[in-house]
Write a protein that holds these residues in place. Structure first.
Motif, PDB file in Angstrom:
ATOM      1  N   HIS A   1     -15.879  83.340 -11.190  1.00  0.00           N
ATOM      2  CA  HIS A   1     -17.267  82.849 -11.147  1.00  0.00           C
ATOM      3  C   HIS A   1     -17.580  82.550  -9.673  1.00  0.00           C
ATOM      4  O   HIS A   1     -17.702  81.394  -9.271  1.00  0.00           O
ATOM      5  CB  HIS A   1     -17.386  81.596 -12.014  1.00  0.00           C
TER       6      HIS A   1
ATOM      7  N   ARG B   1     -23.612  88.465 -16.384  1.00  0.00           N
ATOM      8  CA  ARG B   1     -22.626  87.555 -17.000  1.00  0.00           C
ATOM      9  C   ARG B   1     -22.163  88.200 -18.298  1.00  0.00           C
ATOM     10  O   ARG B   1     -22.982  88.639 -19.124  1.00  0.00           O
ATOM     11  CB  ARG B   1     -23.246  86.189 -17.294  1.00  0.00           C
TER      12      ARG B   1
ATOM     13  N   PRO C   1     -18.746  71.681 -12.949  1.00  0.00           N
ATOM     14  CA  PRO C   1     -19.651  72.839 -12.858  1.00  0.00           C
ATOM     15  C   PRO C   1     -20.741  72.826 -13.922  1.00  0.00           C
ATOM     16  O   PRO C   1     -21.677  73.632 -13.862  1.00  0.00           O
ATOM     17  CB  PRO C   1     -18.701  74.025 -13.073  1.00  0.00           C
ATOM     18  N   GLY C   2     -20.604  71.914 -14.907  1.00  0.00           N
ATOM     19  CA  GLY C   2     -21.534  71.893 -16.026  1.00  0.00           C
ATOM     20  C   GLY C   2     -21.276  73.085 -16.940  1.00  0.00           C
ATOM     21  O   GLY C   2     -20.690  74.067 -16.505  1.00  0.00           O
ATOM     22  N   PRO C   3     -21.672  73.029 -18.187  1.00  0.00           N
ATOM     23  CA  PRO C   3     -22.256  71.877 -18.856  1.00  0.00           C
ATOM     24  C   PRO C   3     -21.213  70.793 -19.145  1.00  0.00           C
ATOM     25  O   PRO C   3     -20.077  71.122 -19.481  1.00  0.00           O
ATOM     26  CB  PRO C   3     -22.800  72.464 -20.168  1.00  0.00           C
TER      27      PRO C   3
ATOM     28  N   GLN D   1     -13.328  74.856 -23.188  1.00  0.00           N
ATOM     29  CA  GLN D   1     -14.174  76.006 -23.554  1.00  0.00           C
ATOM     30  C   GLN D   1     -13.900  76.432 -24.990  1.00  0.00           C
ATOM     31  O   GLN D   1     -13.193  77.418 -25.246  1.00  0.00           O
ATOM     32  CB  GLN D   1     -13.935  77.151 -22.566  1.00  0.00           C
TER      33      GLN D   1
ATOM     34  N   ARG E   1     -12.903  80.338 -15.536  1.00  0.00           N
ATOM     35  CA  ARG E   1     -13.111  81.243 -14.395  1.00  0.00           C
ATOM     36  C   ARG E   1     -13.365  80.433 -13.123  1.00  0.00           C
ATOM     37  O   ARG E   1     -13.092  80.886 -12.028  1.00  0.00           O
ATOM     38  CB  ARG E   1     -14.277  82.187 -14.690  1.00  0.00           C
ATOM     39  N   VAL E   2     -13.880  79.208 -13.302  1.00  0.00           N
ATOM     40  CA  VAL E   2     -14.108  78.339 -12.140  1.00  0.00           C
ATOM     41  C   VAL E   2     -12.757  77.966 -11.515  1.00  0.00           C
ATOM     42  O   VAL E   2     -12.588  78.000 -10.286  1.00  0.00           O
ATOM     43  CB  VAL E   2     -14.893  77.076 -12.565  1.00  0.00           C
TER      44      VAL E   2
ATOM     45  N   ARG F   1     -14.882  71.421 -18.599  1.00  0.00           N
ATOM     46  CA  ARG F   1     -15.139  71.345 -20.045  1.00  0.00           C
ATOM     47  C   ARG F   1     -14.034  72.097 -20.806  1.00  0.00           C
ATOM     48  O   ARG F   1     -13.480  73.068 -20.279  1.00  0.00           O
ATOM     49  CB  ARG F   1     -16.485  72.045 -20.259  1.00  0.00           C
TER      50      ARG F   1
END
Ligand code: ASP
Length: 332
Positions: A136, A107, A264-266, A225, A169-170, A223
């Motif tokens: 991701h 990562r 996807p969390g957090p 970022q 990236r998700v 979230r």
């Protein structure tokens, strides 16, 4: 099926490879629920997890995945790696590869880190565990396993993804997967959190969350970022962001009775998602976490040579995939 040497991103996988990994992950769920969570599949294999960015879910699940398949697993984080002493990424990669691991899981905040290193580390399989705002892939495979359990086949379904698309990236990996697997993406964000030319991915774009909700089969919250925001001008205040782009119970009702919730969390409760929604029966967020371990087991097994398809096969695609699954099970 084309063998999988590295996992750089969803962009490099075809539909057959994606389905293979998701189905293999599905077959691994059961091991994680056993009282004794151990199978010999990766005995004698070495996996190094090299994390230059923070992580709870991805890092822990790669570690558990390797250990539950009996691999030797080493974890290195940026704060304890020699990059803190001025070593370059390439030197760190070459140093670790010289210790002959089978897989290096990385990562990093830079897009394309694994592709860059792959040219210099010919004997090591590389897995992208998140590279900046680029891709991701294991998160998307995890989500696809969760959707498989919820719906069977994602084809024709509508996923409404909401939040900081620009830095996610998700989001990018899901947009690529949607095209390959035939589901639709509605993207919802303020203009300040959208990348330019997002429509090129073939998605619908909304700035009004309420307009995007009817007909959604899943609402996928992201979230903001803050670690990738260069200034704090993306929206006026957290309260206003939550009002315009937060998922609350009223909005979830508007999406329809069968709509599920993903993240996807957090999570940042009270920002992109209200607590009662995050903890509701419609939330699949903890299932995503559980499936993350199974998918990472599948990825490690595939990269470490557990692909039954590498042997020349005849027969229908269906028979081949059943045989592949059977072969994987006999390894367990
Ligand atoms: N865990 C996801 C990622 O690593 C999403 C996030 O951090 O917000 O990209």
């Amino acid at each position: 099926m084309r063998p999988i040497k590295h996992l750089f991103g969803i962009a490099d996988l075809d539909r057959e490879q994606i389905e293979y990994l998701v189905n293999l992950g599905d077959s691994f769920i059961e091991i994680n629920r056993r009282p004794l969570k151990k199978a010999p599949t990766l005995r004698g294999k070495t996996i190094i997890n090299l994390f230059f960015e923070n992580s709870t879910r991805t890092r822990t699940s790669f570690e558990l995945a390797g250990k539950r398949l009996s691999a030797d697993v080493i974890n290195i984080s940026a704060s304890t790696s020699a990059t803190k002493k001025g070593e370059t990424l390439l030197d760190t990669g070459q140093t670790l590869a010289a210790m002959q691991p089978h897989v290096l899981v990385i990562r990093h905040s830079l897009a394309g880190t694994c592709e860059f290193l792959a040219d210099y580390l010919p004997n090591t399989s590389l897995v992208n565990a998140g590279d900046g705002a680029h891709e991701h892939p294991t998160q998307i495979l995890t989500d696809l396993l969760t959707l498989k359990q919820a719906w069977g086949n994602p084809q024709g379904k509508v996923i409404t993804m909401v939040g900081d698309i620009a830095h996610s990236r998700v989001a990018r990996s899901h947009l690529l997967a949607a095209k390959k697997l035939g589901y639709s993406m509605r993207i919802v964000a303020p203009k300040t959190l959208l990348p330019s030319q997002i429509e090129r991915y073939g998605c619908e774009v909304y700035h009004d969350f309420d307009a995007a909700l009817p007909g959604s089969d899943a609402v996928y919250m992201l979230r903001v970022q803050t670690e990738r925001l260069t200034d704090n001008c993306a929206f006026p205040s957290i309260r206003e962001y939550h009002e315009a782009y937060g998922l609350n119970a009223k909005r979830l009702r508007a999406a329809g009775p069968d709509c599920i919730v993903m993240h996807p969390g957090p999570m940042n409760r009270g920002v992109e998602i209200a607590t009662d929604v995050a903890d509701s029966a419609k939330s699949h967020i903890l299932e995503q976490v559980e499936h993350g371990v199974a998918i990472r087991m599948a990825v490690l097994a595939a990269l470490c040579g557990g692909q039954a398809e590498e042997k020349k096969k005849t027969g229908s695609k269906r028979e081949q995939s059943d045989e592949a699954m059977q072969a994987q099970r006999t390894l367990l």
